[in-house]
Design a protein around this motif. Structure first.
Motif, PDB file in Angstrom:
ATOM      1  N   UNK A  55      22.971  19.403  51.672  1.00 60.07           N
ATOM      2  CA  UNK A  55      23.172  20.703  51.035  1.00 60.07           C
ATOM      3  C   UNK A  55      23.438  20.522  49.539  1.00 60.07           C
ATOM      4  N   UNK A  56      22.732  21.303  48.726  1.00 64.50           N
ATOM      5  CA  UNK A  56      22.915  21.256  47.269  1.00 64.50           C
ATOM      6  C   UNK A  56      23.700  22.468  46.770  1.00 64.50           C
ATOM      7  N   UNK A  57      23.322  23.663  47.226  1.00 65.85           N
ATOM      8  CA  UNK A  57      23.952  24.893  46.741  1.00 65.85           C
ATOM      9  C   UNK A  57      24.385  25.746  47.917  1.00 65.85           C
ATOM     10  N   UNK A  58      25.594  26.245  47.840  1.00 69.38           N
ATOM     11  CA  UNK A  58      26.142  27.143  48.844  1.00 69.38           C
ATOM     12  C   UNK A  58      26.478  28.477  48.167  1.00 69.38           C
ATOM     13  N   UNK A  59      26.332  29.570  48.908  1.00 70.60           N
ATOM     14  CA  UNK A  59      26.704  30.872  48.358  1.00 70.60           C
ATOM     15  C   UNK A  59      26.837  31.881  49.484  1.00 70.60           C
ATOM     16  N   UNK A  99      19.212  34.559  31.708  1.00 68.43           N
ATOM     17  CA  UNK A  99      20.310  35.538  31.700  1.00 68.43           C
ATOM     18  C   UNK A  99      20.687  35.875  33.130  1.00 68.43           C
ATOM     19  N   UNK A 100      21.884  35.486  33.529  1.00 63.98           N
ATOM     20  CA  UNK A 100      22.311  35.771  34.882  1.00 63.98           C
ATOM     21  C   UNK A 100      23.675  35.184  35.174  1.00 63.98           C
ATOM     22  N   UNK A 101      24.377  35.710  36.161  1.00 65.11           N
ATOM     23  CA  UNK A 101      25.640  35.111  36.609  1.00 65.11           C
ATOM     24  C   UNK A 101      25.361  33.860  37.436  1.00 65.11           C
ATOM     25  N   UNK A 102      26.417  33.249  37.924  1.00 70.20           N
ATOM     26  CA  UNK A 102      26.267  32.026  38.716  1.00 70.20           C
ATOM     27  C   UNK A 102      25.731  32.354  40.105  1.00 70.20           C
ATOM     28  N   UNK A 103      24.419  32.180  40.271  1.00 70.00           N
ATOM     29  CA  UNK A 103      23.821  32.388  41.578  1.00 70.00           C
ATOM     30  C   UNK A 103      22.629  31.452  41.739  1.00 70.00           C
ATOM     31  N   UNK A 104      22.070  31.441  42.929  1.00 69.87           N
ATOM     32  CA  UNK A 104      20.996  30.498  43.256  1.00 69.87           C
ATOM     33  C   UNK A 104      19.803  30.644  42.315  1.00 69.87           C
ATOM     34  N   UNK A 106      19.592  31.842  39.282  1.00 73.80           N
ATOM     35  CA  UNK A 106      19.900  31.393  37.914  1.00 73.80           C
ATOM     36  C   UNK A 106      19.840  29.869  37.845  1.00 73.80           C
ATOM     37  N   UNK A 107      20.424  29.197  38.844  1.00 74.42           N
ATOM     38  CA  UNK A 107      20.403  27.734  38.875  1.00 74.42           C
ATOM     39  C   UNK A 107      18.980  27.208  39.022  1.00 74.42           C
ATOM     40  N   UNK A 108      18.222  27.778  39.947  1.00 80.57           N
ATOM     41  CA  UNK A 108      16.855  27.322  40.178  1.00 80.57           C
ATOM     42  C   UNK A 108      15.978  27.590  38.958  1.00 80.57           C
ATOM     43  N   UNK A 109      16.226  28.689  38.262  1.00 82.31           N
ATOM     44  CA  UNK A 109      15.452  29.004  37.065  1.00 82.31           C
ATOM     45  C   UNK A 109      15.719  27.989  35.963  1.00 82.31           C
ATOM     46  N   UNK A 110      16.967  27.598  35.794  1.00 81.38           N
ATOM     47  CA  UNK A 110      17.286  26.569  34.789  1.00 81.38           C
ATOM     48  C   UNK A 110      16.545  25.270  35.118  1.00 81.38           C
ATOM     49  N   UNK A 111      16.590  24.854  36.361  1.00 84.91           N
ATOM     50  CA  UNK A 111      15.901  23.629  36.766  1.00 84.91           C
ATOM     51  C   UNK A 111      14.398  23.746  36.560  1.00 84.91           C
ATOM     52  N   UNK A 112      13.834  24.921  36.861  1.00 80.84           N
ATOM     53  CA  UNK A 112      12.388  25.118  36.705  1.00 80.84           C
ATOM     54  C   UNK A 112      11.969  25.039  35.250  1.00 80.84           C
ATOM     55  N   UNK A 113      12.748  25.644  34.382  1.00 87.05           N
ATOM     56  CA  UNK A 113      12.420  25.641  32.957  1.00 87.05           C
ATOM     57  C   UNK A 113      12.360  24.213  32.423  1.00 87.05           C
ATOM     58  N   UNK A 114      13.382  23.419  32.688  1.00 86.91           N
ATOM     59  CA  UNK A 114      13.391  22.068  32.121  1.00 86.91           C
ATOM     60  C   UNK A 114      12.388  21.162  32.841  1.00 86.91           C
ATOM     61  N   UNK A 115      12.146  21.435  34.119  1.00 82.36           N
ATOM     62  CA  UNK A 115      11.146  20.657  34.856  1.00 82.36           C
ATOM     63  C   UNK A 115       9.755  20.861  34.242  1.00 82.36           C
ATOM     64  N   UNK A 271      26.237  15.827  45.747  1.00 78.99           N
ATOM     65  CA  UNK A 271      27.225  16.687  46.395  1.00 78.99           C
ATOM     66  C   UNK A 271      26.686  18.116  46.453  1.00 78.99           C
ATOM     67  N   UNK A 272      27.572  19.096  46.667  1.00 74.83           N
ATOM     68  CA  UNK A 272      27.137  20.491  46.697  1.00 74.83           C
ATOM     69  C   UNK A 272      28.069  21.335  45.853  1.00 74.83           C
ATOM     70  N   UNK A 273      27.590  22.513  45.499  1.00 76.10           N
ATOM     71  CA  UNK A 273      28.377  23.441  44.695  1.00 76.10           C
ATOM     72  C   UNK A 273      28.319  24.822  45.331  1.00 76.10           C
ATOM     73  N   UNK A 274      29.423  25.553  45.229  1.00 79.79           N
ATOM     74  CA  UNK A 274      29.475  26.935  45.698  1.00 79.79           C
ATOM     75  C   UNK A 274      29.326  27.826  44.471  1.00 79.79           C
TER      76      UNK A 274
END
Length: 558
Positions: A55-59, A99-104, A106-115, A271-274
């Motif tokens: 597990x990487x992300x929990x919410x 632009x977004x709060x801490x959610x899946x 937003x995290x995936x978008x950051x990873x996609x941009x730099x990827x 590890x994982x993050x909530x």
């Protein structure tokens, strides 16, 4: 610099001139190959090495709990990357506003941009259209991924003829929404695999704008290797997370403190993050209890309130707590330890340096000190001529390491970097054992009748009084003393904001620290001005003090 993969070299062309760069230091922890993509290092590496099912992300959403594995996170970010470079036709080096709060998403978008070899420009969720325009214009942003619930302020930048119109911002996709412009609709049917951009380790992947304590944000430029370096120093040597740790906390992903603690640190460790939005002290404690979180990141303001509430929650799973973003009063450290048994890990970092570079944990904590220099960095205390001062002497903090300040086309670079050293703007004292003791921001030193007084020291004394909920201390102009110490105080419920309380607080401070440091002005307020990350906005307190002094004719209380 290695051969860039960027076709759009706008940001690279606006790096400071080489003579204004800090000297960069690398050791065995930060020796990276000339080509690397930090998104692959954070996510795909685990999939490739057989940990894709972890597990990487929990919410939690709509009352249901969700767990996203590394393999699923890789696939989601890959589908978004296909939209960025396929549908939107962005090329490496283009800037993408996030632009977004801490959610899946937003995290995936950051990873996609730099990827995809693009440059992420994350923004705080509460920024208004005018503030967004400053960021968009300075970074020449042409595309954005935005949470649909935050679209109103961004849409103002898209409206032709509007005061905040940004004609260069041509493409926007909205996530966590519906409609023709929804990112979820665009990624449907896209392949789970994506050939990541072959970026150089020193290709730019992030422009992080400062959180605005000065009122004038600056764009700080970071490379792919900087993201991994921040994961391989403070976490490795101080925090020491393992793959079974569960991270949680409040700092936004748009803030480098949050980008590290809420996403990159847990991913680097396997590890994982909530991820959670709009947390309060109560809901953060409930989250720790519910998810059995082991590591929490938040600001001193939250810890102060959580300490009083902690006995009502089962947070036995929590092992480590990290505080940063503003000075940690010793009273808050001790109340948190008394409530939880956990020794706070304090740290000082900064957007310019990426993350924490001075910190200590556990048995290495020394009362009153933030800690020692994180391995991989070097620091010293210098005078105005940049010469080292003896142990026990107060001076300016100077730092070097594998990360450092590179402002985007900003003349303030010359003030932050001198003789190859980063000058974060903090006044410190170091002892003979290498422990660093925070005094104040350099511009928070109050000079009153010839005495140098550190505002945070007065704050710490006030915070030990039972009547005080929180406070901020700045200098106020005074005709006789030059400046007097002015304390803006939020009282606990039920405490009267009268002259008796004012006198009691002044007498208490005189008994706690040198009497000349006591606040000659005590102003009771309902709340303190803070940034979205919880950091005290001292520049606003100084503005309030300036207005008060003008109204008073520059006369302080005796």
């Amino acid at each position: 610099m290695a051969s860039t993969a960027h076709l759009d070299t706008f940001a690279r062309d606006r790096l400071p001139p080489p003579e204004q760069w800090p000297e960069l230091l690398f050791n065995e922890d930060t020796q990276y190959p000339p080509r690397m993509n930090c998104a692959l290092e954070l996510v795909e590496r685990h999939v490739r090495e057989g940990r894709g099912a972890r597990v990487a992300i929990r919410y939690e959403q709509d009352g249901a709990r969700h767990a996203v594995t590394y393999a699923e996170l890789a696939a989601l970010s890959n589908r978004i990357a296909h939209v960025l470079t396929g549908d939107m036709k962005l090329v490496p080096g283009n800037r993408v506003l996030l632009r977004g709060p801490n959610n899946l998403m937003m995290a995936a978008s950051w990873l996609a941009v730099v990827k995809a070899g693009l440059i992420a420009v994350p923004t705080m969720p509460l920024l208004r259209a005018k503030e967004l325009k400053q960021v968009i214009d300075r970074a020449q942003v042409g595309a954005a991924l935005c949470d649909a619930r935050l679209r109103d302020e961004l849409d103002a930048n898209l409206a032709p003829g509007g005061a905040q119109h940004c004609p260069g911002l041509a493409q926007v996709r909205y996530f966590n929404g519906s409609g023709a412009d929804a990112l979820e609709a665009a990624i449907a049917g896209k392949p789970d695999a994506y050939a990541a951009c072959d970026t150089a380790a020193d290709d730019i992947c992030l422009i992080a704008f400062t959180s605005g304590t000065t009122g004038q944000p600056k764009g700080t430029v970071h490379f792919h290797r900087d993201v991994i370096a921040m994961c391989d120093l403070f976490p490795r040597h101080v925090l020491k997370p393992g793959p079974d740790d569960i991270f949680c906390g409040t700092p936004p992903l748009a803030f480098t403190f949050g980008l590290g603690g809420m996403l990159c640190f847990p991913l680097r460790a396997g590890a994982s993050t909530v991820l959670a939005e709009r947390l309060t002290p109560e809901s953060l404690l409930a989250l720790i209890q519910s998810w059995r979180a082991t590591i929490v990141f938040t600001a001193p303001t939250f810890y102060r309130q959580m300490a009083a509430l902690a006995p009502g929650y089962d947070i036995a799973s929590l092992k480590k707590s990290v505080s940063a973003g503003e000075a940690l009063p010793d009273a808050t450290r001790q109340s948190w330890k008394a409530a939880t048994g956990i020794e706070m890990t304090d740290g000082i970092g900064g957007t310019e340096m990426m993350h924490i570079f001075i910190s200590s944990a556990g048995a290495d904590v020394r009362p009153g000190a933030i800690g020692k220099v994180v391995p991989g960095y070097v620091a010293r205390i210098v005078d105005e001529a940049m010469q080292p001062v003896p142990p026990g002497t107060v001076g300016r903090l100077a730092v070097r390491g594998p990360t450092g300040c590179r402002y985007l086309d900003d003349p303030r670079q010359a003030a932050y970097v001198k003789d190859g050293w980063n000058l974060p703007g903090d006044t410190f004292m170091a002892d003979a054992d290498g422990y660093y003791f925070y005094q104040a921001r350099s511009d928070d030193m109050i000079v009153s009748a010839g005495y140098n007084i550190a505002g945070p020291e007065v704050e710490s004394a006030l915070m030990r009084h039972a009547a005080v909920a929180e406070c901020g201390v700045v200098g106020m102009a005074d005709a006789e003393r030059g400046q007097v110490v002015a304390a803006y105080v939020v009282l606990r419920p039920g405490v009267p904001a009268g002259e008796d309380t004012r006198a009691a607080l002044q007498a208490y401070v005189k008994a706690e620290i040198a009497p000349y440091k006591y606040p000659r002005r005590v102003i009771f307020v309902d709340a303190l001005p803070r940034t979205e990350t919880g950091k005290l906005q001292r520049f606003r307190l100084r503005q309030m003090a300036e207005q008060q002094a003008a109204a008073d004719g520059g006369a302080g209380q005796p």
